[in-house]
Scaffold this motif. Structure first.
Motif, PDB file in Angstrom:
ATOM      1  N   GLY A 101      62.359  99.585   7.957  1.00  0.00           N
ATOM      2  CA  GLY A 101      61.319  98.983   7.820  1.00  0.00           C
ATOM      3  C   GLY A 101      60.267  99.255   6.749  1.00  0.00           C
ATOM      4  N   VAL A 102      60.877 100.448   6.062  1.00  0.00           N
ATOM      5  CA  VAL A 102      59.841 100.712   5.021  1.00  0.00           C
ATOM      6  C   VAL A 102      60.206 100.016   3.787  1.00  0.00           C
ATOM      7  CG1 VAL A 102      59.414 102.784   3.499  1.00  0.00           C
ATOM      8  CG2 VAL A 102      59.951 103.247   5.876  1.00  0.00           C
ATOM      9  N   LYS A 103      59.160  99.469   3.168  1.00  0.00           N
ATOM     10  CA  LYS A 103      59.139  98.730   1.993  1.00  0.00           C
ATOM     11  C   LYS A 103      58.538  99.339   0.716  1.00  0.00           C
ATOM     12  CE  LYS A 103      59.909  95.105   4.470  1.00  0.00           C
ATOM     13  NZ  LYS A 103      61.392  94.349   4.335  1.00  0.00           N
ATOM     14  N   VAL A 104      58.905  99.203  -0.466  1.00  0.00           N
ATOM     15  CA  VAL A 104      58.817  99.593  -1.582  1.00  0.00           C
ATOM     16  C   VAL A 104      57.185  99.647  -1.595  1.00  0.00           C
ATOM     17  CG1 VAL A 104      58.469  98.998  -4.111  1.00  0.00           C
ATOM     18  CG2 VAL A 104      60.684  98.862  -3.007  1.00  0.00           C
ATOM     19  N   LYS A 105      56.474  98.903  -1.074  1.00  0.00           N
ATOM     20  CA  LYS A 105      54.840  98.865  -1.212  1.00  0.00           C
ATOM     21  C   LYS A 105      54.307 100.004  -0.588  1.00  0.00           C
ATOM     22  CE  LYS A 105      54.175  95.348   2.370  1.00  0.00           C
ATOM     23  NZ  LYS A 105      53.898  94.096   2.474  1.00  0.00           N
ATOM     24  N   ASP A 106      55.306 100.520   0.695  1.00  0.00           N
ATOM     25  CA  ASP A 106      54.723 101.713   1.450  1.00  0.00           C
ATOM     26  C   ASP A 106      54.745 103.139   0.699  1.00  0.00           C
ATOM     27  OD1 ASP A 106      54.125  99.846   3.677  1.00  0.00           O
ATOM     28  OD2 ASP A 106      56.404  99.924   4.116  1.00  0.00           O
ATOM     29  N   LEU A 107      55.806 103.118  -0.445  1.00  0.00           N
ATOM     30  CA  LEU A 107      55.887 104.168  -0.996  1.00  0.00           C
ATOM     31  C   LEU A 107      55.607 104.413  -2.656  1.00  0.00           C
ATOM     32  CD1 LEU A 107      59.574 105.278   0.149  1.00  0.00           C
ATOM     33  CD2 LEU A 107      57.197 106.031   1.340  1.00  0.00           C
ATOM     34  N   MET A 108      55.347 103.209  -3.097  1.00  0.00           N
ATOM     35  CA  MET A 108      55.222 103.215  -4.403  1.00  0.00           C
ATOM     36  C   MET A 108      54.118 103.990  -4.838  1.00  0.00           C
ATOM     37  SD  MET A 108      53.970  99.415  -5.340  1.00  0.00           S
ATOM     38  CE  MET A 108      52.251  98.797  -4.625  1.00  0.00           C
ATOM     39  N   GLU A 109      53.797 104.542  -5.969  1.00  0.00           N
ATOM     40  CA  GLU A 109      52.576 105.152  -6.686  1.00  0.00           C
ATOM     41  C   GLU A 109      51.694 104.093  -7.359  1.00  0.00           C
ATOM     42  OE1 GLU A 109      49.957 107.731  -7.158  1.00  0.00           O
ATOM     43  OE2 GLU A 109      51.691 108.449  -6.401  1.00  0.00           O
ATOM     44  N   THR A 110      50.547 103.745  -7.027  1.00  0.00           N
ATOM     45  CA  THR A 110      49.871 102.683  -7.519  1.00  0.00           C
ATOM     46  C   THR A 110      48.982 103.267  -8.700  1.00  0.00           C
ATOM     47  OG1 THR A 110      47.861 103.153  -5.761  1.00  0.00           O
ATOM     48  CG2 THR A 110      49.481 101.491  -5.281  1.00  0.00           C
ATOM     49  N   ASN A 111      48.767 104.558  -8.886  1.00  0.00           N
ATOM     50  CA  ASN A 111      48.308 105.235 -10.008  1.00  0.00           C
ATOM     51  C   ASN A 111      49.252 105.469 -11.205  1.00  0.00           C
ATOM     52  OD1 ASN A 111      45.424 105.126  -8.960  1.00  0.00           O
ATOM     53  ND2 ASN A 111      45.806 106.897  -7.537  1.00  0.00           N
ATOM     54  N   PHE A 112      49.673 104.523 -11.559  1.00  0.00           N
ATOM     55  CA  PHE A 112      50.881 104.746 -12.748  1.00  0.00           C
ATOM     56  C   PHE A 112      50.382 104.940 -14.328  1.00  0.00           C
ATOM     57  CE2 PHE A 112      50.250 100.336 -12.073  1.00  0.00           C
ATOM     58  CZ  PHE A 112      50.196  99.695 -13.154  1.00  0.00           C
ATOM     59  N   VAL A 113      50.877 105.363 -14.952  1.00  0.00           N
ATOM     60  CA  VAL A 113      50.574 105.761 -16.410  1.00  0.00           C
ATOM     61  C   VAL A 113      51.117 104.506 -17.202  1.00  0.00           C
ATOM     62  CG1 VAL A 113      50.485 107.356 -18.321  1.00  0.00           C
ATOM     63  CG2 VAL A 113      50.513 108.236 -15.910  1.00  0.00           C
ATOM     64  N   SER A 114      50.396 103.971 -18.187  1.00  0.00           N
ATOM     65  CA  SER A 114      50.858 103.038 -19.144  1.00  0.00           C
ATOM     66  C   SER A 114      50.173 103.069 -20.277  1.00  0.00           C
ATOM     67  CB  SER A 114      50.740 101.474 -18.316  1.00  0.00           C
ATOM     68  OG  SER A 114      49.231 101.206 -18.330  1.00  0.00           O
ATOM     69  N   THR A 115      50.564 102.478 -21.408  1.00  0.00           N
ATOM     70  CA  THR A 115      50.095 102.576 -22.635  1.00  0.00           C
ATOM     71  C   THR A 115      50.718 101.146 -23.460  1.00  0.00           C
ATOM     72  OG1 THR A 115      49.611 103.967 -24.442  1.00  0.00           O
ATOM     73  CG2 THR A 115      51.980 103.803 -23.797  1.00  0.00           C
ATOM     74  N   ALA A 116      50.108 101.016 -24.757  1.00  0.00           N
ATOM     75  CA  ALA A 116      50.559  99.688 -25.360  1.00  0.00           C
ATOM     76  C   ALA A 116      51.824 100.313 -26.133  1.00  0.00           C
ATOM     77  CB  ALA A 116      49.381  99.679 -26.317  1.00  0.00           C
ATOM     78  N   SER A 117      52.372  99.313 -26.796  1.00  0.00           N
ATOM     79  CA  SER A 117      53.530  99.512 -27.466  1.00  0.00           C
ATOM     80  C   SER A 117      53.462 100.109 -28.863  1.00  0.00           C
ATOM     81  CB  SER A 117      54.423  97.951 -27.761  1.00  0.00           C
ATOM     82  OG  SER A 117      53.517  96.958 -28.372  1.00  0.00           O
ATOM     83  N   ARG A 118      52.184  99.860 -29.383  1.00  0.00           N
ATOM     84  CA  ARG A 118      51.646 100.532 -30.584  1.00  0.00           C
ATOM     85  C   ARG A 118      51.490 101.996 -30.487  1.00  0.00           C
ATOM     86  NH1 ARG A 118      47.639  97.839 -28.760  1.00  0.00           N
ATOM     87  NH2 ARG A 118      45.639  98.823 -28.536  1.00  0.00           N
ATOM     88  N   THR A 119      51.504 102.788 -29.531  1.00  0.00           N
ATOM     89  CA  THR A 119      51.232 104.185 -29.223  1.00  0.00           C
ATOM     90  C   THR A 119      52.345 104.949 -29.793  1.00  0.00           C
ATOM     91  OG1 THR A 119      49.978 103.517 -27.261  1.00  0.00           O
ATOM     92  CG2 THR A 119      50.828 105.740 -27.427  1.00  0.00           C
ATOM     93  N   PRO A 120      51.890 105.934 -30.810  1.00  0.00           N
ATOM     94  CA  PRO A 120      52.865 106.744 -31.182  1.00  0.00           C
ATOM     95  C   PRO A 120      53.683 107.830 -30.140  1.00  0.00           C
ATOM     96  CG  PRO A 120      50.734 107.146 -32.265  1.00  0.00           C
ATOM     97  CD  PRO A 120      50.529 106.282 -31.169  1.00  0.00           C
TER      98      PRO A 120
END
Length: 161
Positions: A101-120
């Motif tokens: 009964g454990v779903k992805v939403k129960d374990l996922m990390e919501t504070n993820f790191v992202s950046t733009a495609s132009r980032t070096p």
């Protein structure tokens, strides 16, 4: 052979990112997510909602900590889990009570790191080091366009040696 530093400095996330992504849905069972990780030989994937917006990231560390009852913060800090760990545990995950009964939403990390495609790529690597993570999501105009992993950066640098 000398490292072509100028070329590496000019490389952007878009030059090395993977555009074909495995994406997980919030209501997916974690055992299904583990199977996708195993089949695609990946250690994490973005999680999207019904509208296709990124809402989190699920990693092998999240799955392994749940499956084994380990202290997830300690494991994340150590960067402890690898694909071989997941391969050995996935067959056992199916029947475990702590995963039913454990779903992805129960374990996922919501504070993820992202950046733009132009980032070096040097900045992407710095994000990984500072946050002790293996992947950075590439988002342009609030749309997921790719992912850069540690392996992508290593391949790019090795190619320029």
């Amino acid at each position: 052979m000398a490292l072509n530093e100028k070329k590496i400095r000019e490389m952007k996330a878009r030059d090395i990112m993977s555009e074909v992504l495995v994406m997980l849905e919030t209501d997916m069972d974690v055992s299904e997510a583990a199977g996708l990780f195993k089949r695609n030989r990946i250690t994490g994937a973005p999680v999207v909602d019904e509208g296709g917006q990124v809402v989190g990231v699920l990693s092998i560390t999240d799955l392994m900590a749940q499956a084994t009852g380990a202290d997830i913060e300690a494991k994340k800090a150590a960067g402890h889990y690898h694909m071989s760990d997941l391969i050995s545990v996935v067959p056992k995950m199916q029947g475990q009570d702590n995963l039913k009964g454990v779903k992805v939403k129960d374990l996922m990390e919501t504070n993820f790191v992202s950046t733009a495609s132009r980032t070096p790529i040097s900045s992407v690597a710095t994000l990984m080091l500072q946050n002790k993570i293996r992947r950075v999501l590439i988002i342009d105009n609030r749309r997921l366009v790719g992912i850069v992993t540690q392996t992508d950066i290593i391949k790019a640098v090795a190619h320029e040696i």
